[in-house]
Design an enzyme around this catalytic site. Structure first.
Site, PDB file in Angstrom:
ATOM      1  CD  GLU A 160       6.708  35.445  15.067  1.00 42.39           C
ATOM      2  OE1 GLU A 160       7.240  34.332  15.257  1.00 42.39           O
ATOM      3  OE2 GLU A 160       7.282  36.508  15.382  1.00 42.39           O
ATOM      4  CG  ASN A 202       6.231  31.035  16.611  1.00 41.14           C
ATOM      5  OD1 ASN A 202       5.180  31.270  16.020  1.00 41.14           O
ATOM      6  ND2 ASN A 202       7.133  31.969  16.889  1.00 41.14           N
ATOM      7  CG  ASP A 219      16.490  29.390  -0.026  1.00 40.37           C
ATOM      8  OD1 ASP A 219      16.985  29.905   1.005  1.00 40.37           O
ATOM      9  OD2 ASP A 219      16.101  30.050  -1.008  1.00 40.37           O
ATOM     10  CG  ASP A 269      15.623  34.646   7.623  1.00 35.80           C
ATOM     11  OD1 ASP A 269      15.253  33.546   8.061  1.00 35.80           O
ATOM     12  OD2 ASP A 269      16.258  35.463   8.323  1.00 35.80           O
ATOM     13  CG  HIS A 316      12.457  36.218   9.488  1.00 32.96           C
ATOM     14  ND1 HIS A 316      13.621  36.053  10.210  1.00 32.96           N
ATOM     15  CD2 HIS A 316      12.452  37.502   9.062  1.00 32.96           C
ATOM     16  CE1 HIS A 316      14.298  37.192  10.202  1.00 32.96           C
ATOM     17  NE2 HIS A 316      13.616  38.084   9.515  1.00 32.96           N
ATOM     18  N   GLY A 342       9.856  29.238  22.818  1.00 34.06           N
ATOM     19  CA  GLY A 342       8.997  28.200  22.259  1.00 34.06           C
ATOM     20  C   GLY A 342       7.529  28.559  22.147  1.00 34.06           C
TER      21      GLY A 342
HETATM   22  C1  GAR Z   1       9.940  34.440  16.961  1.00 31.89           C
HETATM   23  O1  GAR Z   1       9.606  35.799  16.880  1.00 31.89           O
HETATM   24  C2  GAR Z   1      10.496  33.942  15.642  1.00 31.89           C
HETATM   25  O2  GAR Z   1       9.845  34.497  14.526  1.00 31.89           O
HETATM   26  C3  GAR Z   1      11.900  34.427  15.737  1.00 31.89           C
HETATM   27  O3  GAR Z   1      12.286  34.180  17.064  1.00 31.89           O
HETATM   28  C4  GAR Z   1      11.136  34.234  17.889  1.00 31.89           C
HETATM   29  C5  GAR Z   1      11.035  32.953  18.661  1.00 31.89           C
HETATM   30  O4  GAR Z   1      10.022  33.005  19.614  1.00 31.89           O
HETATM   31  N1  GAR Z   1      12.745  33.745  14.809  1.00 31.89           N
HETATM   32  C6  GAR Z   1      13.799  34.319  14.239  1.00 31.89           C
HETATM   33  O5  GAR Z   1      14.161  35.451  14.480  1.00 31.89           O
HETATM   34  C7  GAR Z   1      14.539  33.425  13.275  1.00 31.89           C
HETATM   35  N2  GAR Z   1      15.549  34.167  12.585  1.00 31.89           N
HETATM   36  P1  GAR Z   1       9.459  31.665  20.277  1.00 31.89           P
HETATM   37  O6  GAR Z   1      10.674  30.869  20.781  1.00 31.89           O
HETATM   38  O7  GAR Z   1       8.602  32.156  21.402  1.00 31.89           O
HETATM   39  O8  GAR Z   1       8.702  30.918  19.232  1.00 31.89           O
END
Ligand code: GAR
Length: 210
Positions: free
Chosen positions: A174, A14, A141, A145, A109, A12
């Site tokens: 990110e 992000n 969509d 991705d 992503h 979490g």
């Molecule tokens: C992030 O790097 C996000 O971009 C990726 O998972 C991680 C989650 O981190 N998402 C994907 O790979 C989606 N296909 P977080 O839980 O610390 O935000």
């Protein structure tokens, strides 16, 4: 302020970046609800610490994908969610679900799409030997991705990188990019234009590609 629902599966960080952005007075959105499909996800604690309702909708506890998605929709509906942000949410959503929030679902992503969609994007980048990696925020969509891109940020791939070090470098970007892209999307400064997006606010566009 626009009410966001954030879907998570893991740490979490992000989500945290979005929660932090929402504490700023001039940010046009607030997190109204967090939904995790993983009961042990640390993201749930981040939500609770920020005083945001956090709900577990475990895909394993539902007989079908339709039932799983119906439960998510119910949680989002109860919280009055208007836009959905996927933040490390590791399940694919059906076209039916997306139709309920048409044009109002965003994802982040960890690659420069359209390179390296799907799982383990950072590992794919290392294996392919690219010298620049990064992250992408895009409208979701029905593909994996594939949706119209709102913004991207790039980082170098260093010779000594492993999956962990590269992921950490991308994650810093990110956390910067996602709130920026959410701001543009919910204020209508970026809109869908077929397979692309149109960014209506030229001063912001430089920030969306680094
Ligand atoms: C992030 O790097 C996000 O971009 C990726 O998972 C991680 C989650 O981190 N998402 C994907 O790979 C989606 N296909 P977080 O839980 O610390 O935000």
């Amino acid at each position: 302020r626009v009410r966001l629902g954030v879907l998570v599966s893991g740490g979490g960080s992000n989500l945290q970046a979005l929660l932090d952005a929402c504490t700023r007075e001039d940010f046009p959105a607030e997190v109204a609800c967090v939904v995790s499909n993983v009961p042990t996800a640390h993201a749930l604690e981040r939500a609770r610490a920020a005083g945001v309702p956090a709900v577990v909708v475990d895909h394993k506890a539902h007989a079908s994908k339709a039932a799983f998605e119906a439960a998510i929709l119910e949680a989002l509906g109860a919280a009055g969610v208007q836009w959905v942000c996927l933040a490390g949410f590791m399940r694919l959503l059906s076209a039916d679900f997306l139709g309920r929030f048409a044009g109002r679902v965003l994802n982040i992503h960890p690659s420069l799409l359209p390179s390296f969609p799907g799982l383990h994007a950072q590992r794919q980048a290392l294996e392919r030997g690219v010298k620049v990696a990064g992250c992408t925020v895009h409208f979701v969509d029905a593909g994996t991705d594939t949706g119209p891109i709102i913004g991207q940020a790039a980082v170098p791939v260093l010779p000594e990188d492993d999956e962990k070090s590269l992921s950490a470098r991308i994650l810093v970007e990110e956390h910067r990019l996602y709130p920026l892209a959410v701001r543009l999307a919910v204020t209508g400064q970026v809109t869908l234009d077929g397979v692309r997006t149109r960014v209506a606010a030229p001063p912001s566009t430089g920030e969306l590609a680094l």
